[in-house]
Every structure is written in structure tokens, then in C-alpha cells.
Scaffold this active site. Structure first.
Site, short mmCIF file in Angstrom:
data_model
loop_
_atom_site.label_atom_id
_atom_site.label_comp_id
_atom_site.label_asym_id
_atom_site.label_seq_id
_atom_site.Cartn_x
_atom_site.Cartn_y
_atom_site.Cartn_z
N GLU A 31 0.82 -1.21 0.00
CA GLU A 31 0.00 0.00 0.00
C GLU A 31 0.86 1.27 0.00
OE1 GLU A 31 -3.08 0.48 -0.56
OE2 GLU A 31 -3.76 -1.59 -0.51
N THR A 37 2.14 5.55 -7.33
CA THR A 37 2.87 4.67 -8.25
C THR A 37 1.93 3.59 -8.80
OG1 THR A 37 4.79 4.98 -6.79
CG2 THR A 37 5.00 3.34 -8.51
N GLY A 75 10.75 6.77 -6.35
CA GLY A 75 10.43 8.17 -6.07
C GLY A 75 9.72 8.36 -4.73
N TYR A 76 9.44 9.62 -4.41
CA TYR A 76 8.78 9.96 -3.14
C TYR A 76 9.45 9.22 -1.98
CZ TYR A 76 5.20 11.81 -6.26
OH TYR A 76 4.55 12.50 -7.24
N TYR A 114 -6.77 6.12 4.52
CA TYR A 114 -6.95 5.12 3.46
C TYR A 114 -6.09 3.89 3.72
CZ TYR A 114 -6.17 2.46 -0.71
OH TYR A 114 -6.04 1.40 -1.56
N ASP A 132 -9.91 6.00 -1.37
CA ASP A 132 -8.87 6.68 -2.15
C ASP A 132 -9.52 7.37 -3.34
OD1 ASP A 132 -9.54 4.59 -3.82
OD2 ASP A 132 -7.48 3.91 -4.17
N CYS A 186 -14.32 1.78 -13.97
CA CYS A 186 -14.79 3.14 -13.66
C CYS A 186 -13.60 4.09 -13.70
CB CYS A 186 -15.50 3.17 -12.31
SG CYS A 186 -16.49 4.66 -12.06
N CYS A 193 -18.73 1.72 -18.86
CA CYS A 193 -19.98 1.53 -18.11
C CYS A 193 -20.73 0.25 -18.47
CB CYS A 193 -20.89 2.74 -18.30
SG CYS A 193 -20.19 4.26 -17.64
#
Length: 338
Positions: A31, A37, A75-76, A114, A132, A186, A193
Site C-alpha cells: 500500500e 505509483t 520516487g517519493y 486510506y 482513495d 470506472c 460503463c
């Protein structure tokens, strides 16, 4: 709606390595990696990370530099720092056992509502929402919510809706079903749909508003910074610095860069900081690197030292260091310039 979604998920769920079991450690790592990502990008990183740090104790015992190295390219990097700190907290406070209570999970570094909801529901079967961007979008369309989902009050409203929806249902299958539905059907643009398992009750579909909703208008002030970035070499070695803790790209290695107007000004700034002379060799490339709230425009130049100084590394040594993604781009640009 819940029964239809859960049935669809059980028949169509995507195959990911973190779905092989209900180990909270595995779910937690996945998670955190999946924040910002894509799943396709995460899979090899997840497998490699668990091979090196198979449990909380192994992660807590590793150095931050080792953790950064396994994270390199994702990253991050603050995410990596947070999981390292949280692993140490879990080892000390919970004897290495991942906490069971929602509030205890939420209190760990880098874990918001989340992620705490995802871990609680998937690992422990607790009836806790995991809301989320996918869930905000689906619920906004399903209930024809015309308010801006970027606003906190609207997010709270949707959280309460989901809280009611999962009561007396399989929260793990529901939450993961929403994740998969948002990722595959979605979608943000042109949702599929006609393939949607909950299409019959969807008000946006009935009112033909599925390409309008959700309303998601974020107010972001983005800062753009221009740098002269220096590939500084002496023979086969490169000069690198380690970023200080607390700032952007903390503790990661990279090339020297200054917010100056020309490579000549770079030479002066470097001389002032390190008392070393540089020769400007060549302009390599201009590179744009985008962070969430800022953009770097790096004008990359090659400079040469007249002698070896401290903090110089061979390419083999650089491969063992946690290099920031932005500066990996810089190094690749330089190496491909020959």
C-alpha cells in the site's frame, strides 16, 4: 450494490503478489509503494523489497541507506523513510508484531486513513472504509454527487457513505473490489460503463453524467526552479553530495546544483563552497523533472576537476548508493552523450 461488487471482485480480481496472503506486513509495504505509483511499476520493487526485508525485524534492523537503495527509482523517498521508522516502532512497541487496532495502525509514520483502512480490512477483516481516489470517483458517479471531491467536507461525506455500505459485508472484498473497479472499469476518463457490475444503480450512468463526474478541481501552487546541475569528474570518478535530512530528497545522493544563471556562475559558487577550481567541459542536456508541488529544470553541464577530492565515486560505487531519480536521469544523460 455491495453484493454485486463483491461477487464481481471474487470472479475477476487482479493477480498481485500482495494478494497471495493476508499478512499485514505485506499489505502495508504494498500500500505504501502503491501511493503515487502504478501497480505494474510496483510489482518488481515489491518482490525485491520483500526478498531483502522479509519481515518487520529485517526492515527495522537495516540501515536507512539500504532501504533507500531498495527503493531507488520508485520516487517519493519520504515513504521509504517512514516505513523504516515505523518498522522500528513496531519492533520496539509491539515486539515486531504488526498492530491490530485501527488507531495503532493509523498512528504509524506515513499511514493515513486510506492505508489504515486498507490494512485493517484486508489483513484483519475489519469493517473499515478504504477511501482513495478510485472510491471518491466511483461513489461520486454512483450517487450523482456534484460537489468537488477535492474538498475535505465532500471526502468526509463519501467516507460516511462507504462506512454504511460495508456494514455486515466482506469489507476486504468490498474495498479491494472498489480498487479494481476504479482501475479497470470506472476509469477517470471514458469509463467502461457497459462492463460495470454496479451499472444498474449508477445515477451518473442513468443521467449520462459519467464523463462529467467527478468534479475534482485541486488548487495547487506549483513552484518551478531552474538549476545548473554539474557532472563534476576527475578521471573516472564523479563528485556527489548527500542531501541533508529534513528536506526534499533527504539523505539521497546527487550531483551539485545551484540556482544560478550560467555555468560560469556555477564555477564561482562551487569554488566559494568547496575551494576547488573547475573547468567547464560541455553542455550535456536540459532535463525537466516534476515533483508533486514543484518542477526542476536542470541545465546539465560537465565540469572537470584538476585533482581528486573527497566524496568522489566510481560508477560501480554509485550503483551501490541511493541516487535520487532526478539525478539518475542526469547521470544517464551524461553517459549517453559519448
Amino acid at each position: 450494490m455491495q453484493k454485486q461488487l463483491i461477487k464481481w471482485y471474487q470472479e475477476n480480481k487482479r493477480d498481485f503478489p500482495w494478494r497471495k496472503d493476508q499478512d499485514p506486513y505485506h499489505i502495508w509495504i504494498s500500500e505504501i509503494m502503491l501511493q503515487q505509483t502504478t501497480t505494474e511499476t510496483v510489482i518488481p520493487y515489491y518482490n525485491r523489497f520483500l526478498k531483502n526485508f522479509p519481515n518487520v525485524e529485517a526492515l527495522a534492523s537495516a540501515s536507512l541507506e539500504e532501504v533507500y537503495k531498495m527503493w531507488e527509482g520508485l520516487g517519493y523517498y519520504r515513504r521509504a523513510k517512514h516505513i523504516h521508522e515505523s518498522a522500528q516502532i513496531i519492533l520496539e512497541k509491539y515486539q515486531g508484531v504488526f498492530p491490530y487496532e485501527y488507531d495503532a495502525i493509523l498512528s504509524l509514520k506515513g499511514i493515513g486513513e486510506y492505508t489504515a483502512g486498507a490494512i485493517s480490512s484486508i489483513a484483519y477483516g475489519k469493517q473499515v472504509p478504504a477511501v482513495d481516489g478510485n472510491v471518491l470517483r466511483i461513489i461520486s458517479r454512483y450517487y450523482l454527487i456534484k460537489e468537488n471531491i477535492a474538498e475535505t467536507k465532500v471526502q468526509k461525506k463519501i467516507y460516511q457513505i462507504v462506512q454504511e455500505l460495508i456494514l455486515n459485508h466482506d469489507a476486504s472484498a468490498y474495498n479491494q473490489g472498489m480498487m479494481d473497479l476504479g482501475a479497470t472499469i470506472c476509469k477517470p476518463v471514458h469509463p467502461l460503463c457497459l462492463e460495470c457490475p454496479i451499472q444498474k444503480g449508477c445515477l451518473a450512468f442513468k443521467k449520462k453524467q459519467m464523463d462529467v463526474l467527478p468534479i475534482n478541481i485541486k488548487k495547487i501552487k506549483k513552484q518551478e526552479i531552474s538549476y545548473i546541475t554539474g557532472i563534476i569528474t576527475y578521471q573516472n570518478k564523479y563528485f556527489l553530495i548527500q542531501n541533508p535530512p529534513g528536506g526534499l530528497l533527504e539523505n539521497l545522493y546527487g550531483f551539485v546544483q545551484y540556482d544560478v544563471e550560467s555555468p560560469y556562475s556555477f564555477v564561482s559558487s562551487f569554488q566559494e563552497e568547496y575551494q576547488q577550481n573547475l573547468i567547464i567541459q560541455a553542455h550535456i542536456k536540459d532535463i525537466k523533472h516534476v515533483f508533486s508541488h514543484r518542477t526542476w529544470r536542470m541545465h546539465v553541464y560537465h565540469f572537470i576537476l584538476d585533482k581528486e577530492i573527497e566524496n568522489m565515486y566510481t560508477l560501480e560505487e554509485i550503483n551501490q548508493l541511493p541516487l535520487s531519480t532526478a539525478h539518475m536521469k542526469v547521470l544517464k544523460a551524461y553517459l549517453s552523450s559519448f
